[in-house]
Design a protein around this motif. Structure first.
Motif, PDB file in Angstrom:
ATOM      1  N   PHE A  93      -3.105  12.614   7.447  1.00  0.00           N
ATOM      2  CA  PHE A  93      -3.416  11.196   7.266  1.00  0.00           C
ATOM      3  C   PHE A  93      -2.158  10.368   7.044  1.00  0.00           C
ATOM      4  O   PHE A  93      -1.987   9.314   7.658  1.00  0.00           O
ATOM      5  N   VAL A  94      -1.274  10.826   6.174  1.00  0.00           N
ATOM      6  CA  VAL A  94      -0.094  10.006   5.847  1.00  0.00           C
ATOM      7  C   VAL A  94       0.964  10.046   6.953  1.00  0.00           C
ATOM      8  O   VAL A  94       1.886   9.226   6.948  1.00  0.00           O
ATOM      9  N   THR A  95       0.858  10.983   7.891  1.00  0.00           N
ATOM     10  CA  THR A  95       1.892  11.116   8.919  1.00  0.00           C
ATOM     11  C   THR A  95       1.430  10.720  10.317  1.00  0.00           C
ATOM     12  O   THR A  95       2.265  10.650  11.231  1.00  0.00           O
ATOM     13  N   PHE A  96       0.129  10.441  10.522  1.00  0.00           N
ATOM     14  CA  PHE A  96      -0.300  10.219  11.902  1.00  0.00           C
ATOM     15  C   PHE A  96       0.245   8.951  12.549  1.00  0.00           C
ATOM     16  O   PHE A  96       0.260   8.848  13.782  1.00  0.00           O
ATOM     17  N   PRO A  97       0.733   7.929  11.814  1.00  0.00           N
ATOM     18  CA  PRO A  97       1.271   6.767  12.536  1.00  0.00           C
ATOM     19  C   PRO A  97       2.618   7.006  13.212  1.00  0.00           C
ATOM     20  O   PRO A  97       2.979   6.263  14.132  1.00  0.00           O
ATOM     21  N   ILE A 154      -4.146   2.408  12.892  1.00  0.00           N
ATOM     22  CA  ILE A 154      -2.997   3.312  12.988  1.00  0.00           C
ATOM     23  C   ILE A 154      -1.960   2.983  11.924  1.00  0.00           C
ATOM     24  O   ILE A 154      -1.304   3.869  11.367  1.00  0.00           O
ATOM     25  N   ASP A 155      -1.836   1.705  11.593  1.00  0.00           N
ATOM     26  CA  ASP A 155      -0.871   1.280  10.574  1.00  0.00           C
ATOM     27  C   ASP A 155      -1.391   1.441   9.150  1.00  0.00           C
ATOM     28  O   ASP A 155      -0.646   1.180   8.195  1.00  0.00           O
ATOM     29  N   LEU A 156      -2.636   1.859   8.983  1.00  0.00           N
ATOM     30  CA  LEU A 156      -3.246   1.929   7.652  1.00  0.00           C
ATOM     31  C   LEU A 156      -2.471   2.781   6.662  1.00  0.00           C
ATOM     32  O   LEU A 156      -2.269   2.362   5.510  1.00  0.00           O
ATOM     33  N   PRO A 157      -1.988   3.978   7.036  1.00  0.00           N
ATOM     34  CA  PRO A 157      -1.229   4.779   6.058  1.00  0.00           C
ATOM     35  C   PRO A 157       0.053   4.109   5.572  1.00  0.00           C
ATOM     36  O   PRO A 157       0.550   4.445   4.496  1.00  0.00           O
ATOM     37  N   PHE A 158       0.599   3.174   6.359  1.00  0.00           N
ATOM     38  CA  PHE A 158       1.771   2.434   5.914  1.00  0.00           C
ATOM     39  C   PHE A 158       1.415   1.386   4.863  1.00  0.00           C
ATOM     40  O   PHE A 158       2.269   0.948   4.100  1.00  0.00           O
ATOM     41  N   ALA A 159       0.150   0.967   4.845  1.00  0.00           N
ATOM     42  CA  ALA A 159      -0.267  -0.148   3.999  1.00  0.00           C
ATOM     43  C   ALA A 159      -0.811   0.283   2.648  1.00  0.00           C
ATOM     44  O   ALA A 159      -0.868  -0.521   1.724  1.00  0.00           O
ATOM     45  N   SER A 161      -4.741   7.496  -0.752  1.00  0.00           N
ATOM     46  CA  SER A 161      -5.309   8.259   0.358  1.00  0.00           C
ATOM     47  C   SER A 161      -5.744   9.646  -0.104  1.00  0.00           C
ATOM     48  O   SER A 161      -6.796  10.147   0.315  1.00  0.00           O
ATOM     49  N   GLY A 162      -4.961  10.265  -0.993  1.00  0.00           N
ATOM     50  CA  GLY A 162      -5.380  11.545  -1.541  1.00  0.00           C
ATOM     51  C   GLY A 162      -6.640  11.423  -2.372  1.00  0.00           C
ATOM     52  O   GLY A 162      -7.539  12.277  -2.301  1.00  0.00           O
ATOM     53  N   LEU A 163      -6.734  10.351  -3.147  1.00  0.00           N
ATOM     54  CA  LEU A 163      -7.922  10.120  -3.964  1.00  0.00           C
ATOM     55  C   LEU A 163      -9.158   9.924  -3.094  1.00  0.00           C
ATOM     56  O   LEU A 163     -10.263  10.357  -3.454  1.00  0.00           O
ATOM     57  N   VAL A 164      -8.994   9.265  -1.953  1.00  0.00           N
ATOM     58  CA  VAL A 164     -10.114   9.064  -1.039  1.00  0.00           C
ATOM     59  C   VAL A 164     -10.670  10.405  -0.581  1.00  0.00           C
ATOM     60  O   VAL A 164     -11.902  10.606  -0.522  1.00  0.00           O
TER      61      VAL A 164
END
Length: 287
Positions: free
Chosen positions: A155-159, A106-111, A117-120
């Motif tokens: 993805f960037v907002t789910f946490p 859950i904390d992954l987008p913060f890290a 993440s967009g490139l992924v």
């Protein structure tokens, strides 16, 4: 009076000079890094008058960017709302294998950087990505299209919602839910009549933060959007294009709308905090 209480009293009381100094530093910092940029944005946006300001906002590409920004937020926020409640409920109320891993994910987008993440997503769903050939064969377009922007934004907002609810629900415990179940309430009845009322202010607080990030996201969206004018540009991307074209009035006009939305969100956030404090319900553990 115990030694602990004496130490605590001494440590929490400073002289008037130190207090004023700290307040002055904080206010000066906010003025330089928050107040002045906002003043510049609105000043530049209105530098040629209200006529050009409204014209810049009504221009077709700008209007398309505004609508797309609200559309993406309208999809991403409810999706994260469902995920946030489910994840927080599972983590706070149950014990299961992989719980620590779930919290870490859950904390992954913060890290990681939003650009990464967009490139992924490009590497996964782009034309040369892992699933690209299959998507092309079935005429499904995710990258350089609205679905890709929505996925990146989610993805960037789910946490935000989950991270607001987890400590709050952990602090409340599960005694009330267990009592409701013992009295014959179903799972849904327990959620709607016990859990949801207890977390309503924290939930609303998380939704506000999530919506703010969704509308202002740049990095991840920039990678997956393709920068197609009138189609895949959100407001932050449209501002960048206008600025690079030296169309400063239009760029600052759209930027001022984003700033205005941020200020409205700030007011809403303050109202939620005030109402939660007034009702005696913390927004999160330790509030």
């Amino acid at each position: 009076m115990s030694q602990v209480s004496i130490t605590r009293k001494i440590s929490t009381h400073e002289s008037t000079g130190v207090t004023l100094l700290l307040i002055g530093v904080a206010l000066a910092y906010l003025l330089v890094f928050l107040g002045m940029p906002l003043i510049v944005v609105f000043t530049q946006a209105l530098s040629k008058g209200w006529g050009l300001y409204w014209k810049a906002l009504q221009e077709p590409d700008a209007w398309s960017a505004i609508k797309l920004t609200f559309l993406v937020a309208a999809i991403a926020v409810p999706a994260n709302l469902v995920f946030g409640i489910a994840a927080a409920w599972a983590i706070a109320k149950f014990e299961f294998k992989g719980k620590s891993l779930l919290i870490t994910l859950i904390d992954l987008p913060f890290a990681i950087s939003p650009v990464v993440s967009g490139l992924v997503y490009v590497l996964l769903f782009g034309a040369q990505g892992w699933f690209g050939p299959w998507l092309q064969a079935h005429d499904i377009k995710l990258i350089f299209a609205v679905p890709g922007i929505v996925l990146a934004t989610i993805f960037v907002t789910f946490p935000f919602i989950a991270r607001e609810l987890i400590p709050l629900m952990q602090a409340q415990g599960k005694e009330e839910e267990e009592a409701a179940v013992s009295l014959g309430a179903s799972g849904w009845q327990t959620f709607w009549r016990v859990t949801l009322p207890n977390i309503k202010w924290g939930l609303l607080y998380g939704v506000i933060l999530c919506n703010t990030r969704a509308m202002g996201e740049f990095g991840a969206v920039s990678v997956v959007s393709g920068h197609i004018r009138g189609m895949t540009n959100t407001m932050p991307l449209h501002v960048e294009i206008l600025y690079n074209e030296y169309n400063f009035v239009a760029a600052f006009s759209v930027a001022s709308l984003l700033a205005l939305l941020a200020l409205v969100t700030l007011v809403m956030k303050s109202l939620v905090e005030w109402q939660a404090k007034r009702s005696g319900e913390p927004l999160h553990h330790g509030a």
